[in-house]
Scaffold this motif. Structure first.
Motif, PDB file in Angstrom:
ATOM      1  N   SER A  82       2.415   6.371  -6.070  1.00  0.00           N
ATOM      2  CA  SER A  82       2.593   5.062  -5.435  1.00  0.00           C
ATOM      3  C   SER A  82       3.485   4.247  -6.366  1.00  0.00           C
ATOM      4  CB  SER A  82       1.227   4.404  -5.197  1.00  0.00           C
ATOM      5  OG  SER A  82       1.334   3.293  -4.343  1.00  0.00           O
ATOM      6  N   HIS A  83       3.170   2.998  -6.626  1.00  0.00           N
ATOM      7  CA  HIS A  83       4.073   2.185  -7.455  1.00  0.00           C
ATOM      8  C   HIS A  83       3.301   1.405  -8.519  1.00  0.00           C
ATOM      9  CE1 HIS A  83       3.017  -1.631  -5.249  1.00  0.00           C
ATOM     10  NE2 HIS A  83       2.708  -0.760  -4.313  1.00  0.00           N
ATOM     11  N   LEU A  84       3.983   1.120  -9.622  1.00  0.00           N
ATOM     12  CA  LEU A  84       3.396   0.327 -10.713  1.00  0.00           C
ATOM     13  C   LEU A  84       3.932  -1.100 -10.717  1.00  0.00           C
ATOM     14  CD1 LEU A  84       3.427   2.819 -13.753  1.00  0.00           C
ATOM     15  CD2 LEU A  84       1.416   1.971 -12.527  1.00  0.00           C
ATOM     16  N   THR A  86       4.686  -4.883  -9.239  1.00  0.00           N
ATOM     17  CA  THR A  86       3.758  -5.766  -8.527  1.00  0.00           C
ATOM     18  C   THR A  86       4.476  -6.975  -7.934  1.00  0.00           C
ATOM     19  OG1 THR A  86       3.265  -7.294 -10.343  1.00  0.00           O
ATOM     20  CG2 THR A  86       1.984  -5.233 -10.294  1.00  0.00           C
ATOM     21  N   GLN A  87       3.745  -7.689  -7.110  1.00  0.00           N
ATOM     22  CA  GLN A  87       4.147  -9.016  -6.650  1.00  0.00           C
ATOM     23  C   GLN A  87       3.965 -10.002  -7.821  1.00  0.00           C
ATOM     24  OE1 GLN A  87       5.104 -10.405  -3.468  1.00  0.00           O
ATOM     25  NE2 GLN A  87       5.641  -8.298  -2.939  1.00  0.00           N
ATOM     26  N   PRO A  88       4.487 -11.237  -7.695  1.00  0.00           N
ATOM     27  CA  PRO A  88       4.371 -12.182  -8.822  1.00  0.00           C
ATOM     28  C   PRO A  88       2.927 -12.542  -9.181  1.00  0.00           C
ATOM     29  CG  PRO A  88       6.036 -12.929  -7.257  1.00  0.00           C
ATOM     30  CD  PRO A  88       5.347 -11.768  -6.616  1.00  0.00           C
ATOM     31  N   TYR A  93      -4.622  -3.533  -8.408  1.00  0.00           N
ATOM     32  CA  TYR A  93      -4.837  -2.327  -7.596  1.00  0.00           C
ATOM     33  C   TYR A  93      -3.691  -1.956  -6.666  1.00  0.00           C
ATOM     34  CZ  TYR A  93      -9.284  -3.811  -9.328  1.00  0.00           C
ATOM     35  OH  TYR A  93     -10.271  -4.221 -10.176  1.00  0.00           O
ATOM     36  N   ASP A  94      -2.999  -2.934  -6.107  1.00  0.00           N
ATOM     37  CA  ASP A  94      -1.936  -2.648  -5.138  1.00  0.00           C
ATOM     38  C   ASP A  94      -0.882  -1.757  -5.793  1.00  0.00           C
ATOM     39  OD1 ASP A  94       0.258  -2.641  -3.435  1.00  0.00           O
ATOM     40  OD2 ASP A  94       0.525  -4.816  -3.425  1.00  0.00           O
ATOM     41  N   GLY A  95      -0.795  -0.522  -5.336  1.00  0.00           N
ATOM     42  CA  GLY A  95       0.165   0.429  -5.896  1.00  0.00           C
ATOM     43  C   GLY A  95      -0.385   1.157  -7.104  1.00  0.00           C
ATOM     44  N   ASN A 127      10.364  -0.100  -7.567  1.00  0.00           N
ATOM     45  CA  ASN A 127      10.549  -1.293  -6.719  1.00  0.00           C
ATOM     46  C   ASN A 127      10.008  -1.140  -5.301  1.00  0.00           C
ATOM     47  OD1 ASN A 127      11.481  -3.969  -6.208  1.00  0.00           O
ATOM     48  ND2 ASN A 127      13.260  -3.159  -5.147  1.00  0.00           N
ATOM     49  N   GLU A 128       8.720  -0.887  -5.199  1.00  0.00           N
ATOM     50  CA  GLU A 128       8.116  -0.935  -3.866  1.00  0.00           C
ATOM     51  C   GLU A 128       8.124  -2.365  -3.343  1.00  0.00           C
ATOM     52  OE1 GLU A 128       4.984  -1.032  -0.762  1.00  0.00           O
ATOM     53  OE2 GLU A 128       5.291  -2.294  -2.500  1.00  0.00           O
ATOM     54  N   GLU A 129       7.952  -3.330  -4.264  1.00  0.00           N
ATOM     55  CA  GLU A 129       7.598  -4.694  -3.835  1.00  0.00           C
ATOM     56  C   GLU A 129       8.755  -5.611  -3.454  1.00  0.00           C
ATOM     57  OE1 GLU A 129       4.777  -5.574  -2.990  1.00  0.00           O
ATOM     58  OE2 GLU A 129       3.207  -4.693  -4.212  1.00  0.00           O
ATOM     59  N   CYS A 130       9.967  -5.355  -3.940  1.00  0.00           N
ATOM     60  CA  CYS A 130      11.097  -6.181  -3.486  1.00  0.00           C
ATOM     61  C   CYS A 130      10.961  -7.642  -3.917  1.00  0.00           C
ATOM     62  CB  CYS A 130      11.206  -6.081  -1.953  1.00  0.00           C
ATOM     63  SG  CYS A 130      12.577  -6.907  -1.174  1.00  0.00           S
ATOM     64  N   GLU A 193      -6.681  -0.973   0.922  1.00  0.00           N
ATOM     65  CA  GLU A 193      -6.274  -1.301   2.300  1.00  0.00           C
ATOM     66  C   GLU A 193      -5.409  -2.553   2.363  1.00  0.00           C
ATOM     67  OE1 GLU A 193      -9.447  -2.427   4.961  1.00  0.00           O
ATOM     68  OE2 GLU A 193      -7.934  -3.278   6.303  1.00  0.00           O
ATOM     69  N   GLN A 194      -5.717  -3.560   1.560  1.00  0.00           N
ATOM     70  CA  GLN A 194      -5.006  -4.857   1.564  1.00  0.00           C
ATOM     71  C   GLN A 194      -5.288  -5.665   2.824  1.00  0.00           C
ATOM     72  OE1 GLN A 194      -1.001  -2.884   0.486  1.00  0.00           O
ATOM     73  NE2 GLN A 194      -1.075  -4.642  -0.853  1.00  0.00           N
ATOM     74  N   GLY A 195      -6.272  -5.281   3.583  1.00  0.00           N
ATOM     75  CA  GLY A 195      -6.672  -6.010   4.778  1.00  0.00           C
ATOM     76  C   GLY A 195      -8.193  -5.911   4.892  1.00  0.00           C
ATOM     77  N   SER A 382      -5.079  -9.489  -0.837  1.00  0.00           N
ATOM     78  CA  SER A 382      -4.129  -8.748  -1.663  1.00  0.00           C
ATOM     79  C   SER A 382      -2.879  -9.591  -1.867  1.00  0.00           C
ATOM     80  CB  SER A 382      -3.788  -7.421  -0.994  1.00  0.00           C
ATOM     81  OG  SER A 382      -2.991  -6.632  -1.846  1.00  0.00           O
ATOM     82  N   HIS A 383      -1.957  -9.136  -2.725  1.00  0.00           N
ATOM     83  CA  HIS A 383      -0.830  -9.961  -3.173  1.00  0.00           C
ATOM     84  C   HIS A 383      -1.394 -11.282  -3.678  1.00  0.00           C
ATOM     85  CE1 HIS A 383       2.595  -7.675  -0.886  1.00  0.00           C
ATOM     86  NE2 HIS A 383       1.904  -6.914  -1.710  1.00  0.00           N
ATOM     87  N   ASN A 384      -2.427 -11.185  -4.466  1.00  0.00           N
ATOM     88  CA  ASN A 384      -3.196 -12.324  -4.953  1.00  0.00           C
ATOM     89  C   ASN A 384      -3.957 -11.840  -6.178  1.00  0.00           C
ATOM     90  OD1 ASN A 384      -5.379 -14.233  -5.314  1.00  0.00           O
ATOM     91  ND2 ASN A 384      -5.189 -14.824  -3.170  1.00  0.00           N
TER      92      ASN A 384
HETATM   93 MN    MN Z   1       2.273  -4.873  -2.376  1.00  0.00          MN
END
Ligand code: MN
Ligand code: HGY
Ligand code: MN
Length: 410
Positions: A82-84, A86-88, A93-95, A127-130, A193-195, A382-384
């Motif tokens: 997956s990815h390492l 992150t969002q800001p 856990y995400d990725g 760069n999964e997160e853009c 899941e992020q949801g 998520s993204h939090n």
């Molecule tokens: Mn993400």
């Protein structure tokens, strides 16, 4: 005989350790793609993977392939990852989970002295997160030849560098490889899941059947910089006022599009961003998602026409640039069924579900049998920084990953 299980405590502690890199004040972390923190996370991942007996390969997009050799290395690898980045304001856990779950699978196999027929790979996609640069999932797009390597290298970051310069600076610029030369037999990505669905349904494992479609656009609204004290209201060409009307209109537009529509304006830049200048330009990004292509197509048309109309009425200029367009993805039926069966065999409750979030697995699915394993995250946040998952659920997903990979690798 006791069924082989991953080490829950060890998996948890690797998340805690990784979360220290780019740690934020409220328990989360920030490792933007190709930042110094991302490099530290990558370096740690490589050290752990080497300690687990992996060979490391880095490609021209900075993707990292950690390979656990098999008995027959001419076979295509059974891959996870997956990815390492992150969002800001990210959690731990995400990725990150998908990467560390793969590592834990390797460590568990090492402890049990198990060799697989096919090699296994754990892949970190760039760069999964853009956030610093686009498009999202750029590393896996290059690997699957949906994005050219030159285009990625030339992409500008928000810090004014290019991706090529960043890769060079961080020491993560390897040789260009694609699926054509680097054989992968299947890809299985574990992710939170992020949801809220798994938690609401009281299920431990999501066997992910696919990913909804997503599109991103960059909208630029142009007017004229002018003096705040002297320019009469009717004479202004205020890009900010025009852009905020567009944002409100976009949200009204999707209000009657049903429960599945998602529209977000999460990035909004004002120029020159000075209190005493009438703003001459605004750039904002639209993130639009829905499971059905027909709905996305129809909405995109309405958005383009509606924004053009709003700009015209206000005497403003408008350009719309495509950032990415991901068609809805259906994962491999046999692999989804395998994940479901392995969850049941391990004693976990399981349900099939569609992913609302985008993932690197979506790009792989075009070329090899691909599926995903979801575990619950608290209240679906998520993204939090408040993103949370329990050690038990993380281990459950890793156990399902372990058995799914074993069944594929022999
Ligand atoms: Mn993400
Ligand atoms: O936005 C997404 O779906 C992904 O988390 N980057
Ligand atoms: Mn992710």
């Amino acid at each position: 005989m006791e069924k082989l299980r991953v080490n829950e405590q060890r998996l948890w502690l690797t998340h805690v350790e990784m979360g220290k890199i780019g740690a934020l004040p409220n328990g989360g972390c920030c490792r933007l793609a190709l930042s110094d923190e991302d490099k530290m996370g990558r370096d740690l991942f490589i050290r752990w993977s080497r300690e687990a007996g992996c060979e490391i390969r880095i490609d021209a997009a900075g993707n990292i392939f950690a390979r656990r050799p098999g008995l027959d290395n001419s076979l295509p690898a059974v891959a996870t990852g997956s990815h390492l980045d992150t969002q800001p304001h990210a959690g731990l856990y995400d990725g990150i989970y998908g990467v560390l779950a793969g590592l834990e699978v390797f460590r568990t196999l090492n402890d049990a002295g198990i060799e697989t027929q096919a090699p296994l790979e754990n892949i970190v996609w760039t760069n999964e997160e853009c956030v610093r640069f686009s498009p999202p999932t750029s590393g896996s797009m290059v690997f699957t030849e949906q994005l050219g390597i030159a285009e990625l290298h030339q992409a500008k970051t928000t810090d004014g560098t290019t991706v090529g310069q960043d890769l060079q600076r961080l020491g993560y610029l390897g040789d260009h490889i694609t699926m054509a030369s680097h054989k992968i037999g299947c890809f299985i990505e574990a992710h939170i899941e992020q949801g809220p669905i798994l938690e609401q349904q009281n299920k431990t494992i999501g066997a992910v059947t696919g990913i909804q479609g997503a599109r991103m656009f960059e909208v630029r609204v142009t007017g004229q910089d002018n003096h705040a004290g002297t320019t009469p209201m009717p004479l202004r060409r205020d890009a900010l006022t025009g852009a905020t009307r567009m944002v409100l209109w976009l949200n009204e537009l999707v209000a009657d599009q049903g429960d599945d529509i998602r529209l977000t304006i999460g990035r909004f830049n004002v120029s020159p961003n000075s209190a005493s200048t009438v703003p001459g330009a605004v750039t904002f990004q639209i993130d639009l998602r829905h499971p059905q292509m027909t709905v996305l197509n129809a909405l995109e048309d309405r958005i383009r026409m509606g924004l053009a109309e709003k700009a015209r009425q206000a005497g403003l200029g408008l350009t719309i640039k495509d950032i990415c367009a991901f068609a809805p993805v259906a994962f491999d039926g046999a692999l989804v069924a395998m994940i479901e069966a392995q969850a049941v065999a391990s004693g976990y409750s399981v349900m099939r579900m569609l992913s609302g979030a985008a993932h690197d697995a979506g790009n792989l699915a075009a070329l090899v049998p691909t599926a995903m394993i979801f575990v619950p995250c608290e209240k679906g946040i998520s993204h939090n920084e408040a993103e949370r998952a329990t050690p038990g659920d993380l281990a459950a997903g890793a156990n399902v990953l372990l058995y799914t990979m074993l069944s594929r690798a022999g």
